[in-house]
Design an enzyme around this catalytic site. Structure first.
Site, PDB file in Angstrom:
ATOM      1  N   CYS A  46       0.825  -1.215   0.000  1.00 49.52           N
ATOM      2  CA  CYS A  46       0.000   0.000   0.000  1.00 49.52           C
ATOM      3  C   CYS A  46       0.859   1.266   0.000  1.00 49.52           C
ATOM      4  O   CYS A  46       0.537   2.237  -0.663  1.00 49.52           O
ATOM      5  CB  CYS A  46      -0.909   0.044   1.218  1.00 49.52           C
ATOM      6  SG  CYS A  46      -2.186  -1.217   1.206  1.00 49.52           S
ATOM      7  N   CYS A  51      11.443   5.488  34.118  1.00 54.76           N
ATOM      8  CA  CYS A  51      11.535   6.677  34.958  1.00 54.76           C
ATOM      9  C   CYS A  51      10.652   6.511  36.200  1.00 54.76           C
ATOM     10  O   CYS A  51      11.059   6.836  37.306  1.00 54.76           O
ATOM     11  CB  CYS A  51      11.072   7.910  34.191  1.00 54.76           C
ATOM     12  SG  CYS A  51      12.419   8.874  33.490  1.00 54.76           S
ATOM     13  N   ARG A 111      10.493   4.016  28.263  1.00 57.72           N
ATOM     14  CA  ARG A 111      11.321   4.966  29.004  1.00 57.72           C
ATOM     15  C   ARG A 111      10.522   5.597  30.151  1.00 57.72           C
ATOM     16  O   ARG A 111      11.009   5.749  31.262  1.00 57.72           O
ATOM     17  CB  ARG A 111      11.844   6.041  28.040  1.00 57.72           C
ATOM     18  CG  ARG A 111      12.701   7.119  28.623  1.00 57.72           C
ATOM     19  CD  ARG A 111      14.015   6.609  29.118  1.00 57.72           C
ATOM     20  NE  ARG A 111      13.984   6.413  30.566  1.00 57.72           N
ATOM     21  CZ  ARG A 111      15.052   6.481  31.359  1.00 57.72           C
ATOM     22  NH1 ARG A 111      16.244   6.689  30.853  1.00 57.72           N
ATOM     23  NH2 ARG A 111      14.952   6.298  32.647  1.00 57.72           N
TER      24      ARG A 111
END
Lengths: 109, 287
Positions: free
Chosen positions: B106, B248, B244
């Site tokens: 596509c 944290c 991430r």
């Protein structure tokens, strides 16, 4: 495992008698033979690239015997100089006997 | 003698408390990446951020990393993240699912995706929801390929996101914060400034109040996400934005939201908007 595709980088053109840098990389798991399968407790058999060679017009310029401590996706970089144009061929040898090869033309300009 | 020592100490103290911008004067912000299509200049430092920004200057996370880590990103050949991008390129061309189509059938070449990353996450009026790049990939896999969605934050999806993001490399991030996304943006902002966890810290405590300083051995960045998915030397793989965020939150001993949750998508939008003006840098290299 993903398809093994060696990659090489050489300058587009080099000057005769002057050093240039060649970078090579091959994606490979580098199974050290020290790990255990967490489920079965059995050791996973060693499967690493054990030899690397770069040759210019058939003459070896850089070879390396590789040991199990080398990390996955081994990267080699070396410097060389040539007097004239030619073909820089690369060869990686796997523990299972497979050989992965690629080549790059070196142009003087 | 004693007096001289004291004066020297005061001098050192003053130097240490100088504003970050003064330190940044000595920091390298010049990043040009050697790619297959020639050099690409990356904006890692924005002197005058867009109006309404809580930061006086914007810095990409690249600026805060060591010389050696920075160097890995200057040449695509040296960037270990490219191994995963290559895998994603294979996946792009491989048919999957009941329809037997690949992404390429596509979309053609991945380069047709140029610019997409700069505006995501965005509100999709047709679907009536906030869409991240991950959502779009999975939407296409389910709707047009008849394939199973990839795991949010998993290796395959993150690599594909890296391949698509990479097409916009060098272009400045420009996510919208008004209109229908406003309520998500507000939620993201609220999450950003809310103290959570046993250490009782908010995102802003590190990444807004104290960036440029060290927290033990870690050099705090502004927490910009223009470089994501990022290859981290620490775990030797590409890391998603949500991965991430989760890391944290664990660091401040909070219970993280789920990867792919509405909370993280809202936070992704808000954090992306804080980096409006910085270049898309994916796949970046971080420690």
């Amino acid at each position: 495992m993903a398809k093994i595709k060696p990659r090489v980088k050489v300058p587009r053109s080099v000057k005769a008698g002057e050093f240039f840098t060649v970078k090579t990389l091959i994606n490979h798991k580098m199974e050290s033979g020290q790990r255990k399968d967490k489920k079965t407790g059995k050791k996973i058999p060693r499967k690493i690239i054990n030899f690397f060679e770069a040759s210019f017009n058939g003459t070896p310029v850089f070879t390396a015997d590789i040991q199990p401590a080398v990390s996955s996706n081994p990267f080699f970089q070396f410097s060389m100089k040539v007097d004239g144009p030619g073909k820089l061929a690369f060869k990686w040898v796997d523990d299972d006997g497979s050989v992965y090869e690629t080549a790059k033309p070196i142009k003087i300009g | 003698m004693k007096k001289t020592t004291r004066t020297a100490m005061i001098g050192a103290f003053l130097a240490a408390s100088l504003a970050f911008s003064a330190q940044a004067g000595g920091m390298n912000t010049e990043l040009v990446i050697d790619t297959d299509n020639g050099p690409v200049k990356i904006i890692t430092h924005v002197k005058n951020p867009p109006k309404g920004s809580p930061l006086s200057e914007l810095y990409s996370g690249w600026v805060f990393r060591s010389k050696e880590t920075q160097a890995l990103e200057t040449d695509d050949f040296d960037n270990p993240g490219m191994i995963f991008v290559e895998q994603a390129r294979d996946a792009w061309n491989t048919p999957d699912g009941t329809v037997g189509k690949s992404c390429a059938d596509c979309h053609g070449d991945p380069s047709s995706m140029k610019g997409l990353r700069t505006v995501l996450p965005r509100w999709d009026a047709k679907l009536g929801k906030l869409m991240t790049l991950e959502d779009y990939v999975n939407e296409s896999r389910v709707k047009y390929m008849g394939a199973k969605p990839w795991k949010y934050g998993g290796g395959q999806l993150t690599a594909m996101v890296a391949l698509i993001s990479m097409q916009s490399r060098g272009m400045p991030v420009n996510v919208k914060t008004d209109g229908p996304v406003r309520k998500f943006w507000e939620l993201g902002k609220k999450l950003y400034y809310t103290r959570v966890g046993q250490l009782d810290m908010a995102c802003s405590n590190c990444h807004e109040d104290n960036y440029g300083k060290y927290i033990r051995a870690d050099h705090l960045s502004q927490g910009q996400i223009n470089g994501f998915p990022a290859y981290r030397l620490k775990n030797a793989k590409l890391n998603s934005v949500h991965g991430r965020f989760k890391g944290c939150m664990k660091n401040i001993r909070a219970t993280p939201y789920k990867v792919g949750s509405d909370e993280f998508k809202a936070l992704e939008l808000y954090v992306a908007s804080r980096g409006n003006g910085l270049s898309v840098e994916a796949p970046s290299v971080r420690n």
